[in-house]
Design a protein around this motif. Structure first.
Motif, PDB file in Angstrom:
ATOM      1  N   GLU A   1      22.357   3.524 -49.745  1.00  0.00           N
ATOM      2  CA  GLU A   1      23.699   3.146 -49.302  1.00  0.00           C
ATOM      3  C   GLU A   1      23.779   1.651 -49.008  1.00  0.00           C
ATOM      4  O   GLU A   1      24.835   1.041 -49.124  1.00  0.00           O
ATOM      5  N   ASP A   2      22.676   1.045 -48.605  1.00  0.00           N
ATOM      6  CA  ASP A   2      22.619  -0.395 -48.334  1.00  0.00           C
ATOM      7  C   ASP A   2      21.885  -1.057 -49.488  1.00  0.00           C
ATOM      8  O   ASP A   2      20.665  -0.950 -49.620  1.00  0.00           O
ATOM      9  N   GLU A   3      22.618  -1.779 -50.336  1.00  0.00           N
ATOM     10  CA  GLU A   3      22.021  -2.353 -51.545  1.00  0.00           C
ATOM     11  C   GLU A   3      20.955  -3.396 -51.229  1.00  0.00           C
ATOM     12  O   GLU A   3      20.066  -3.666 -52.042  1.00  0.00           O
ATOM     13  N   ASP A   4      21.001  -3.994 -50.028  1.00  0.00           N
ATOM     14  CA  ASP A   4      20.000  -5.003 -49.672  1.00  0.00           C
ATOM     15  C   ASP A   4      18.599  -4.404 -49.518  1.00  0.00           C
ATOM     16  O   ASP A   4      17.605  -5.122 -49.563  1.00  0.00           O
ATOM     17  N   ARG A   5      18.534  -3.106 -49.290  1.00  0.00           N
ATOM     18  CA  ARG A   5      17.241  -2.465 -49.047  1.00  0.00           C
ATOM     19  C   ARG A   5      16.454  -2.220 -50.335  1.00  0.00           C
ATOM     20  O   ARG A   5      15.286  -1.881 -50.290  1.00  0.00           O
ATOM     21  N   LEU A   6      17.087  -2.392 -51.494  1.00  0.00           N
ATOM     22  CA  LEU A   6      16.375  -2.206 -52.756  1.00  0.00           C
ATOM     23  C   LEU A   6      15.245  -3.219 -52.897  1.00  0.00           C
ATOM     24  O   LEU A   6      14.181  -2.907 -53.434  1.00  0.00           O
ATOM     25  N   ALA A   7      15.453  -4.425 -52.393  1.00  0.00           N
ATOM     26  CA  ALA A   7      14.426  -5.467 -52.473  1.00  0.00           C
ATOM     27  C   ALA A   7      13.246  -5.173 -51.561  1.00  0.00           C
ATOM     28  O   ALA A   7      12.195  -5.817 -51.688  1.00  0.00           O
ATOM     29  N   ASP A   8      13.396  -4.215 -50.633  1.00  0.00           N
ATOM     30  CA  ASP A   8      12.290  -3.844 -49.758  1.00  0.00           C
ATOM     31  C   ASP A   8      11.389  -2.820 -50.429  1.00  0.00           C
ATOM     32  O   ASP A   8      10.171  -3.018 -50.529  1.00  0.00           O
ATOM     33  N   ILE A   9      11.991  -1.732 -50.898  1.00  0.00           N
ATOM     34  CA  ILE A   9      11.204  -0.622 -51.424  1.00  0.00           C
ATOM     35  C   ILE A   9      10.661  -0.928 -52.822  1.00  0.00           C
ATOM     36  O   ILE A   9       9.620  -0.426 -53.238  1.00  0.00           O
ATOM     37  N   LEU A  10      11.348  -1.822 -53.565  1.00  0.00           N
ATOM     38  CA  LEU A  10      10.850  -2.280 -54.871  1.00  0.00           C
ATOM     39  C   LEU A  10      10.781  -3.805 -54.824  1.00  0.00           C
ATOM     40  O   LEU A  10      11.577  -4.510 -55.451  1.00  0.00           O
TER      41      LEU A  10
END
Length: 822
Positions: free
Chosen positions: A206-215
């Motif tokens: 839901e938070d697009e900024d978190r994609l850079a964390d998990i990948l």
């Protein structure tokens, strides 16, 4: 009653007798296929005598007056020792596994047929240079000479497996060797799975900024922001992306699981950094473990000189090894050589798809898959201008494919003009680094980092076709993109001199652990996905920790088991837990937590098989990552079955707000990262008690981290599996230089399933002091003493001599085969 008892004894005795007779019969039939290494045989297809000397480890040393006859000898020896493995690989490339194994392999056959690998291999035969074509034909003739010998002399069908499955052995052809390379390319390519996972995760978060964390991107200069996948594919379903897909890694599944594609280590030092005054080279390619190993050691005496190293049965070349003047090693480069494309179907005619200039017909062909235990099925192969259309089951592609669309694949290995074989042959004949780099221009796929050393020079060159992408590509190749937009389509290939190259650097050492090697801006970049952010730190430390190196220091680095990830992450996740526990009674969770923390506080990060700390650490990190992502990703969290150290570090350092992962969104309380670390440690200790007992001090990492060398087919057969599977307690882990990639799957998540099947260290001050080893043995026959003899040395970190001295090979030979013209 006595009569009944007497008859029961007689029946039991008769049953035992039948079992003994049956066992003897099975042994007799199986032993018929054991190769005889001492013989004189007349064959067709050679111009002069071929001498094959088997040294004490079963390594063939092949001598002949003509190169063609040497390659004939290699084909013969491969077929002697690994005929079943070769035939299985060929069937895989042809999409014909289901003829033997039934419904279980229909999905694999269907995918291979859609990729059309074997057709592309046949088309590539005529593109090889004359010397390579001659070698391919001679090699095939050698394989076929062994098949003829098996048939004419009733030699147990050539391998025990042929008593269980179809024993027909069609002649080997040059195209078969090229097809094996394409199958290897598929097993070594991981960008397809990464694109799908990135798209599914983008839809799920839901938070697009978190994609850079998990990948996360490997640290370095930043890259331009990417669009969300939902903006590229508006019809893609968030709920579908969250659903678990079909598992990969099943019976003879050819697609690599995420994190289990190519890997490897290689490094070289020039004379200024060598104690002996000669260059040094070490290499250990990492592939899925199996029995037998994919690697087969061999030496060939060619007109250009002797070559020795690791071959792959089915391919007539030394893929990693050395000659008298040159050494070469390979690592997966992680070049982004695969792109997925959304293809929009014509709503009025689903046999057409959208292109930049309008609707176009799919290129189609019917293909029949024969199935041993069912009626054959017919599939329709469909190709677009971007590449073949893939089934929705591939990495759960269907979950991110909008209605009215299909997904196609652009991939450098899908070439009908593939000259990778020519490049491999010319590399083997090269006399120095400069010639080797020039010869490798013909190499297409799979892309590799080629590490080289001759008497004076060390170098590393990325080889393989680099796709040319448009600067305005919508996803920069990181997400599936609309295939009807010109900017998303490949624009040809980049010139070979764009491939990264490092020759005799100032520091005197080159190397690669699948780490990021260049940071060029898109579209001249190599990749956004890299295979390593951890091992390289330990490698750099070990290389720079000595002014000069020796063969033994290179061996030490190959076998190093210290985890830089453990040294970085433990102080972070345990920062508020060390020595803060309250007094607790023996046997309580609080007491066990304190015992675990006390052990880890004194640990140096060495993933030693005899120690308990690596198991506690690994279980803790696995439980922690699952707790961090499960509430955000739901079932999709199962796809993240290996710990990502950069993700954990970002979260606990709260990089760009990544600490938000610690709060469980579905709970009323606000959890901290310390809370999550403590809860995860308790989870890990419960799991350890259930699986390994409740005494933490007596745990042994090697019991959980067993190297699993399973026979691909017979490894599942009751009783027989105890004879054909090889299990070894091993040190190392996911992030050590002695890499032992874990399975990540219950009930044995820490089993070692992907590791260095070959290790070699070469010293050009004294080339015959060079050493090498493989993970099992030379033979694919489980009754042979050479089935697992090298595996015992491999487990202990030992090597065997890698000498081109013919007298040394003959002095301790286990047999000499002489092939004469018929």
């Amino acid at each position: 009653m006595r009569l009944v008892f007497r008859w029961l004894v007689r029946l039991a005795s008769f049953a035992i007798l039948l079992a003994v007779v049956g066992a003897c019969l099975v042994y007799y039939l199986a032993s018929r296929s054991l190769p005889d290494y001492s013989k004189d045989l007349a064959v067709e297809g050679i111009s002069g005598a071929v001498e094959i000397v088997r040294d004490n480890s079963g390594v063939p040393h092949i001598f002949a007056d003509a190169d063609r006859d040497v390659f004939f000898g290699l084909g013969y020896t491969h077929a002697q020792d690994r005929l079943w493995q070769m035939m299985l690989m060929r069937r895989t490339a042809q999409g014909r596994l289901s003829e033997l194994f039934g419904r279980r392999t229909v999905e694999t056959d269907s995918l291979i047929r859609r990729l059309d690998l074997y057709t592309l291999a046949r088309a590539s035969v005529e593109d090889q240079d004359p010397e390579t074509l001659e070698a391919l034909e001679a090699y095939a003739a050698g394989v076929n000479a062994r098949i003829d010998e098996i048939n004419s002399r009733s030699l147990g069908r050539g391998a025990p497996e042929f008593f269980v499955f179809d024993a027909r052995l069609p002649p080997w052809q040059p195209a078969d060797s090229l097809a094996v390379i394409k199958v290897m390319a598929l097993q070594l390519s991981g960008h397809l799975s990464e694109e799908v996972l990135r798209a599914r995760t983008s839809l799920a978060l839901e938070d697009e900024d978190r994609l850079a964390d998990i990948l996360p991107d490997i640290p370095g200069r930043g890259v331009a922001a990417l669009p969300e996948y939902a903006s590229l594919a508006p019809g893609a379903s968030r709920s579908a992306a969250l659903q678990p897909g079909p598992e990969t890694g099943g019976f003879l599944d050819i697609l690599p699981r995420r994190g289990l594609a190519g890997a490897s280590n290689a490094w070289a030092a020039n004379a200024s950094r060598s104690a002996s005054g000669g260059t040094l080279l070490a290499g250990d390619p990492h592939l899925g473990l199996s029995a037998p190993s994919i690697w087969y050691l061999a030496r060939m005496q060619l007109s250009s000189g002797g070559v020795i190293g690791g071959t792959i049965p089915g391919i007539p070349a030394v893929m990693v090894g050395r000659s008298e003047r040159l050494g070469w090693a390979i690592t997966s480069s992680y070049l982004d050589d695969q792109d997925l494309h959304l293809e929009e179907l014509n709503p009025d005619d689903n046999q057409q798809y959208r292109t930049p200039t309008g609707w176009a017909d799919f290129r189609t062909r019917k293909s029949i898959i024969e199935i041993s235990d069912a009626e054959p099925i017919t599939i329709t192969q469909r190709w677009t201008e971007n590449g073949p259309v893939l089934p929705g089951s591939v990495y759960n592609l269907g979950s991110i494919t909008p209605s009215g669309h299909v997904m196609s694949l652009s991939w450098t290995a899908l070439s009908g003009n593939d000259t990778s074989m020519t490049a491999a042959m010319n590399l083997m004949r090269s006399g120095n680094v400069e010639e080797a780099i020039a010869a490798s221009e013909d190499y297409v796929a799979p892309s590799q980092n080629l590490t080289l050393a001759d008497a004076e020079t060390v170098a590393m060159k990325t080889i393989g076709t680099m796709p040319r992408r448009a600067p305005n590509h919508q996803s920069e190749g990181r997400l599936p993109s609309p295939g009807w937009i010109d900017a998303n389509r490949w624009q040809g290939r980049l010139p070979y001199d764009e491939n990264p190259e490092f020759v005799n650097p100032e520091g005197g050492i080159v190397g690669n652990t699948n780490n990021k090697v260049v940071d060029r801006p898109f579209p001249r970049h190599m990749s956004f996905e890299w295979g390593d952010s951890q091992r390289v730190m330990r490698w750099r430390s070990m290389m720079q920790g000595r002014e000069v190196h020796t063969r033994d220091s290179f061996i030490e680095a190959q076998l190093d088991t210290v985890s830089p990830a453990a040294r970085t992450l433990l102080p972070l996740i345990g920062a508020d837990l060390w020595f803060t526990g309250e007094a607790a009674s023996e046997g309580t969770p609080e007491r066990r937590r304190r015992q675990a923390l006390d052990l880890l506080a004194e640990w140096n990060g060495e993933m030693n098989k005899h120690m308990p700390e690596p198991l506690i650490y690994a279980a803790w990190l696995r439980a922690l990552q699952d707790r961090l992502i499960r509430d955000e990703l739901g079932p999709l969290a199962d796809e993240y079955d290996h710990v990502e150290p950069l993700f954990i570090e970002r979260v606990f350092r709260d990089v760009d707000g990544a600490g938000a992962w610690c709060d469980v969104r579905r709970s009323a309380a606000t959890e901290t990262c310390t809370d999550m670390a403590r809860l995860a440690l308790d989870d890990a200790l419960v799991w350890i008690e259930e699986q390994h007992g409740n005494s933490l001090e007596s745990l042994r990492w090697g019991e959980a981290h067993q190297a699993v060398h399973d026979h691909q087919v017979l490894g599942e057969v009751p009783v027989l599996r105890y004879f054909v599977n090889i299990r070894q307690s091993t040190s190392g882990g996911d992030f050590t230089l002695q890499r032992g990639r874990t399975s990540g799957r219950d009930p044995h998540p820490f089993r070692n399933v992907h590791a260095a099947g070959y290790r070699g260290v070469y010293d050009f001050a004294d080339p015959d002091s060079s050493v090498f080893i493989t993970s099992t043995g030379q033979s694919g026959h489980f009754l042979s003493r050479h089935y697992d003899d090298l595996g015992q040395l491999w487990r202990r970190g030992e090597y065997i001599p890698m000498s081109l001295d013919p007298d040394l090979a003959r002095a301790a030979s286990v047999g000499v085969t002489t092939l004469r013209p018929r």
